[in-house]
Design a protein around this motif. Structure first.
Motif, short mmCIF file in Angstrom:
data_model
loop_
_atom_site.label_atom_id
_atom_site.label_comp_id
_atom_site.label_asym_id
_atom_site.label_seq_id
_atom_site.Cartn_x
_atom_site.Cartn_y
_atom_site.Cartn_z
N LEU A 63 -8.94 -2.49 -2.96
CA LEU A 63 -7.58 -2.47 -2.43
C LEU A 63 -6.68 -3.46 -3.14
O LEU A 63 -5.52 -3.15 -3.42
CB LEU A 63 -7.63 -2.80 -0.93
CG LEU A 63 -8.35 -1.76 -0.06
CD1 LEU A 63 -8.41 -2.24 1.38
CD2 LEU A 63 -7.67 -0.42 -0.13
N VAL A 64 -7.19 -4.63 -3.48
CA VAL A 64 -6.35 -5.64 -4.11
C VAL A 64 -6.15 -5.37 -5.58
O VAL A 64 -5.05 -5.45 -6.10
CB VAL A 64 -6.95 -7.04 -3.89
CG1 VAL A 64 -6.10 -8.09 -4.59
CG2 VAL A 64 -7.05 -7.34 -2.41
N VAL A 65 -7.23 -4.99 -6.29
CA VAL A 65 -7.12 -4.77 -7.72
C VAL A 65 -6.25 -3.57 -8.01
O VAL A 65 -5.53 -3.52 -9.00
CB VAL A 65 -8.52 -4.61 -8.35
CG1 VAL A 65 -8.41 -4.19 -9.80
CG2 VAL A 65 -9.28 -5.91 -8.22
N ALA A 66 -6.25 -2.56 -7.13
CA ALA A 66 -5.37 -1.42 -7.33
C ALA A 66 -3.92 -1.85 -7.35
O ALA A 66 -3.11 -1.32 -8.09
CB ALA A 66 -5.59 -0.40 -6.21
N VAL A 67 -3.57 -2.84 -6.57
CA VAL A 67 -2.20 -3.37 -6.58
C VAL A 67 -1.95 -4.19 -7.82
O VAL A 67 -0.87 -4.18 -8.39
CB VAL A 67 -1.96 -4.22 -5.31
CG1 VAL A 67 -0.58 -4.87 -5.36
CG2 VAL A 67 -2.08 -3.36 -4.06
N LEU A 68 -2.97 -4.90 -8.30
CA LEU A 68 -2.80 -5.80 -9.44
C LEU A 68 -2.36 -5.09 -10.70
O LEU A 68 -1.73 -5.70 -11.56
CB LEU A 68 -4.12 -6.53 -9.73
CG LEU A 68 -4.39 -7.80 -8.93
CD1 LEU A 68 -5.78 -8.30 -9.25
CD2 LEU A 68 -3.36 -8.86 -9.20
N VAL A 69 -2.68 -3.81 -10.83
CA VAL A 69 -2.31 -3.08 -12.04
C VAL A 69 -0.82 -3.15 -12.29
O VAL A 69 -0.36 -3.26 -13.41
CB VAL A 69 -2.78 -1.61 -11.95
CG1 VAL A 69 -2.28 -0.81 -13.13
CG2 VAL A 69 -4.30 -1.56 -11.87
N LEU A 84 -6.94 -12.19 -6.20
CA LEU A 84 -5.83 -12.45 -7.11
C LEU A 84 -6.17 -13.56 -8.09
O LEU A 84 -5.89 -13.47 -9.29
CB LEU A 84 -4.58 -12.83 -6.31
CG LEU A 84 -3.89 -11.70 -5.53
CD1 LEU A 84 -2.85 -12.28 -4.58
CD2 LEU A 84 -3.26 -10.70 -6.47
N HIS A 85 -6.77 -14.61 -7.57
CA HIS A 85 -7.09 -15.75 -8.42
C HIS A 85 -8.13 -15.38 -9.48
O HIS A 85 -8.00 -15.73 -10.66
CB HIS A 85 -7.61 -16.90 -7.56
CG HIS A 85 -7.93 -18.14 -8.33
ND1 HIS A 85 -6.99 -18.81 -9.08
CD2 HIS A 85 -9.10 -18.82 -8.49
CE1 HIS A 85 -7.55 -19.86 -9.66
NE2 HIS A 85 -8.83 -19.88 -9.32
#
Length: 392
Positions: A8-14, A44-45
């Motif tokens: 869920l988080v890495v998908a946003v990071l793109v 994120l970190h």
């Protein structure tokens, strides 16, 4: 960290800009203490730590530095990263599987599809029983693979591996953009060298030859100045130089031109000592000065004057090159800077410098030119005083 949280988080990071990520990291003390918030921050970190090595491209050194952080994102006991030709790194437990890691990636490298593999391992204590292999792509080309190893291959791990690979893809594409920009800048510098050299070399050697019999010592001095100037202009190391070095090369150029024009060319320099160490793009001022001589003063009867000023302006250095020559039609100047009029080498040089400054520092740092037919030309260059490539 559970793979589902990572997905869920890495998908946003793109799509998260670096400055937003930085603000998130800077504000970590303001985050709440819930498990979801802590998991978000940790993801994120970790991603921010993996990004810099990948921005150099898919290299062995970059993969080695990023692998630990990517493994942490996936929550896997081990991962492997390959390019299209070899294994770059195997990171984690069960390193006896490293010898087979490139073979595990073979089908994925061939067809670009995610593979879920069951592995035969004769060591009962080894936790590696499955591998999820996903492609790494740039420009829709498969350039490598990322494999997550573990004791099972859940749907969550497959999804996590695909999302992390997609984020890695975005970093590799940024690396390609950086490489393309660097190649473009190098090509532009080569173009500047090409247009500087033929006209200037011919005139300089002709001038030096005229002194060989009448004033041999003067000819020798000019020849040394010519050698130093060409050595600087054709050097191959570094996209940046200091303002002091750029001005030193310009002084050599003007020494040779004054030998040709005599008292017809007058030069004034006003340089603030505190701006001499400022980093500037290599050959960003030389074309402006040559343009002032060739296109501003050569066609002007009588004495021509060039004034070069470098001033400290707080966080910036402001450099101006001004001549009292024939000037230029403002409409044509706009076409030159827009790349629509490349009819003269001087125009190419000015447009080239303008484009390079915008690429390095942003559009707000393009050239500011004041000119008019018969009114001379004044070109202003602003550069930040921080080291190139570092934004505040």
């Amino acid at each position: 960290m559970e793979p589902v949280v990572t997905v869920l988080v890495v998908a946003v990071l793109v799509a998260v800009p670096a400055v937003v990520l930085w603000r998130v990291l800077r504000g970590r003390r303001d985050l709440g203490s819930s498990p979801a918030e802590r998991a978000t921050f940790e993801t994120l970190h970790t991603a921010s730590l993996a990004a810099p090595p990948l921005r150099a491209g898919l290299t062995q050194a970059g993969a080695l530095k990023a692998s630990r952080h990517l493994r942490e994102l996936l929550g896997s006991p081990a991962i492997a990263i390959t390019n299209g030709e070899e294994l770059l790194v195997y990171d984690g437990v069960g390193d006896h599987h490293a010898a087979e890691a490139f073979e595990h990636a073979a089908e994925t490298l061939k067809d670009g599809r995610t593979q879920v593999l069951a592995l035969d391992c004769l060591r009962p204590e080894c936790p590696i029983r499955h591998a999820v292999v996903v492609p790494l792509t740039t420009d829709d080309r498969v350039v490598g693979s990322l494999a997550a190893y573990g004791d099972h291959a859940s749907a969550g791990l497959v999804r996590a591996a695909q999302e992390v690979a997609r984020w890695v893809d975005s970093q590799l594409e940024l690396a390609e953009l950086d490489r393309s920009r660097t190649m473009l800048m190098e090509a532009e510098v080569r173009a500047l060298r090409a247009q500087i050299s033929p006209h200037f070399i011919y005139n300089s050697l002709t001038t030096i030859a005229s002194f060989v019999r009448t004033d041999p010592e003067r000819a020798r001095e000019l020849l040394l100045e010519f050698a130093d100037f060409t050595r600087y202009s054709f050097r191959r190391h570094g996209d940046f130089t200091t303002l002091a070095e750029e001005l030193r090369s310009i002084d050599r150029y003007l020494t040779l031109e004054r030998a040709r024009f005599g008292d017809q060319l007058q030069v004034t320099l006003r340089i603030a000592p505190e701006v001499l160490p400022v980093a500037v793009p290599f050959l960003c001022l030389q074309p402006l000065v040559e343009n002032a001589v060739r296109h501003g003063l050569e066609a002007k009867p009588g004495v021509g004057r060039i004034t070069i000023v470098a001033e400290d302006a707080g966080a910036e250095c402001v450099i101006t090159v001004e001549d009292d020559g024939v000037g230029m039609d403002p409409d044509r100047l706009r076409r030159v800077l827009a790349g629509e009029d490349r009819s003269g080498a001087g125009g190419i040089g000015v447009a080239n410098v303008d484009e390079r400054l915008r690429q390095v520092y942003g559009d707000e740092y393009g050239l500011v030119v004041e000119t008019g037919e018969g009114a001379g030309t004044k070109v202003a260059v602003r550069v930040p005083k921080y080291h190139p490539g570092v934004r505040t």
